[in-house]
Design an enzyme around this catalytic site. Structure first.
Site: not given
Length: 386
Positions: A161, A368, A370
């Site tokens: 995160i 975002e 692969t």
């Protein structure tokens, strides 16, 4: 910048780009190497950007933003990326992944409470989707939130995160309908730093964007108010998919900026490096590499600006964002590799910076979505169209 680039932007966006470029050249460039070496989170720089109005492009003026749109956000991130992939990524996570879902689904009260301080970076945002067993597969979300009276009780964990530890507000994807299958029954719930039952793990030690703080999140009977639900119950997926679509534009801006930064450094080096009594730019083995780098950066930048314009025009852009993200991130890999080759042994030295761009961009081929997931997204759109 070229007249061609200015032609694509327009006067207002050129102004914000030049403001961002000046800030990046004067305040980001001198600290980028040290930030990477010390794994230092760019909090002070983000706060300065907030003060300058560089973090509110995606937010209406009523919530403290500038409402300049996705294209403005892209050019700002691009300019940060020219010197620091770390700062560019942190801004991306804060603005695209953090602000966009709140803007899309949040109540007026939530927007005023969380977006207004986020625009100035007096508070930082973070988005929690990935889990130990699920990343690209949002349907694998196991973190649960069960309503108990007027509170959500959250249990589970998140992994990788961005901005974790420095963020004040976390948007957490939770399974709220435990009987629903796949990606159904997921909601987005706000959790504030310091809430009992919410713990943040130690920062990951990474190859890429080492100044970015990346941690696990742990929830153990973590209770938050019922009103912390963002948008409609069990319909959180469209909210964070909107954030991911715009995030693909932003992370592409990171890659375009880093590729531009690598190209600038390679050109300066090659013009001054002598071999056999001549600058190495006299040799086609070098000058042709530089030409290819410039071509690829400009192709990606054209894609970036056009997809951002699609988003600003409220037109569909999911397929285009996936194509952009795939091309821009892999383009940056190629450009940085060539920059290292042009510099020879110096190319792998931290002092010359292009090795850092090469390392930092590896994250952009993964985050975002692969490269492989983006190919899947593109192919699904394509098969539906024809």
């Amino acid at each position: 910048m070229s007249a061609y680039t200015d032609f694509m932007l327009g006067e207002e966006i050129i102004g914000i780009r030049d403001l961002a470029r000046d800030f990046a050249d004067k305040e980001v460039a001198p600290t980028a190497i040290e930030m990477d070496q010390k794994h230092e989170f760019p909090l002070a720089q983000m706060k300065k950007m907030g003060e300058m109005g560089l973090l509110g492009s995606l937010i209406p003026e009523e919530y403290g933003g500038t409402a300049l749109g996705c294209l403005a956000n892209a050019v700002i991130i691009e300019q940060m990326g020219r010197h620091s992939g770390t700062l560019a990524l942190c801004v991306d996570a804060h603005c695209s992944l953090g602000m966009v879902p709140l803007m899309a689904g949040g109540s007026d009260e939530q927007k005023r409470k969380y977006l207004v301080p986020a625009v100035t970076a007096s508070e930082i945002l973070s988005f929690g989707l990935t889990e130990p067993q699920s990343g690209s597969d949002a349907g694998g979300t196991k973190t649960s939130a069960v309503l108990d009276g007027d509170e959500w009780v959250i249990n589970g964990s998140k992994s990788w995160i961005t901005n974790a530890g420095y963020a004040d507000t976390y948007l957490v994807a939770c399974k709220t309908d435990l009987s629903a299958k796949g990606s159904k029954g997921i909601s987005l719930i706000i959790v504030r730093k310091g809430t009992p039952g919410f713990e943040i793990g130690k920062p990951e030690q990474k190859l890429s964007v080492r100044g970015s703080s990346t941690c696990q999140l742990f929830f153990s009977d973590c209770r938050v108010p019922k009103e912390n639900l963002v948008g409609e119950l069990n319909h959180g997926l469209p909210l964070f998919m909107k954030g991911l679509d715009e995030g693909r534009i932003a992370i592409s801006a990171c890659s375009v900026g880093m590729a531009q930064g690598a190209t600038e450094r390679a050109v300066r080096y090659a013009k001054n490096r002598m071999a056999f009594g001549r600058p190495i730019t006299d040799f086609q083995g070098v000058s042709f590499q530089l030409a290819e780098m410039e071509m690829e950066v400009n192709v990606a930048r054209t894609m970036l600006y056009n997809v951002a314009k699609l988003a600003d025009a409220k037109l569909p852009f999911s397929k285009e964002a996936a194509m952009l993200k795939l091309y821009a991130s892999e383009m940056c890999d190629r450009v940085c590799w060539k920059a290292i080759q042009v510099m020879g042994g110096n190319g792998i030295s931290e002092e010359y910076e292009v090795e850092r761009f090469y390392r930092d961009n590896k994250l952009n081929t993964i985050g975002e979505g692969t490269s492989e997931i983006n190919k899947l997204v593109i192919s699904r759109h394509l098969l539906n169209e024809y």
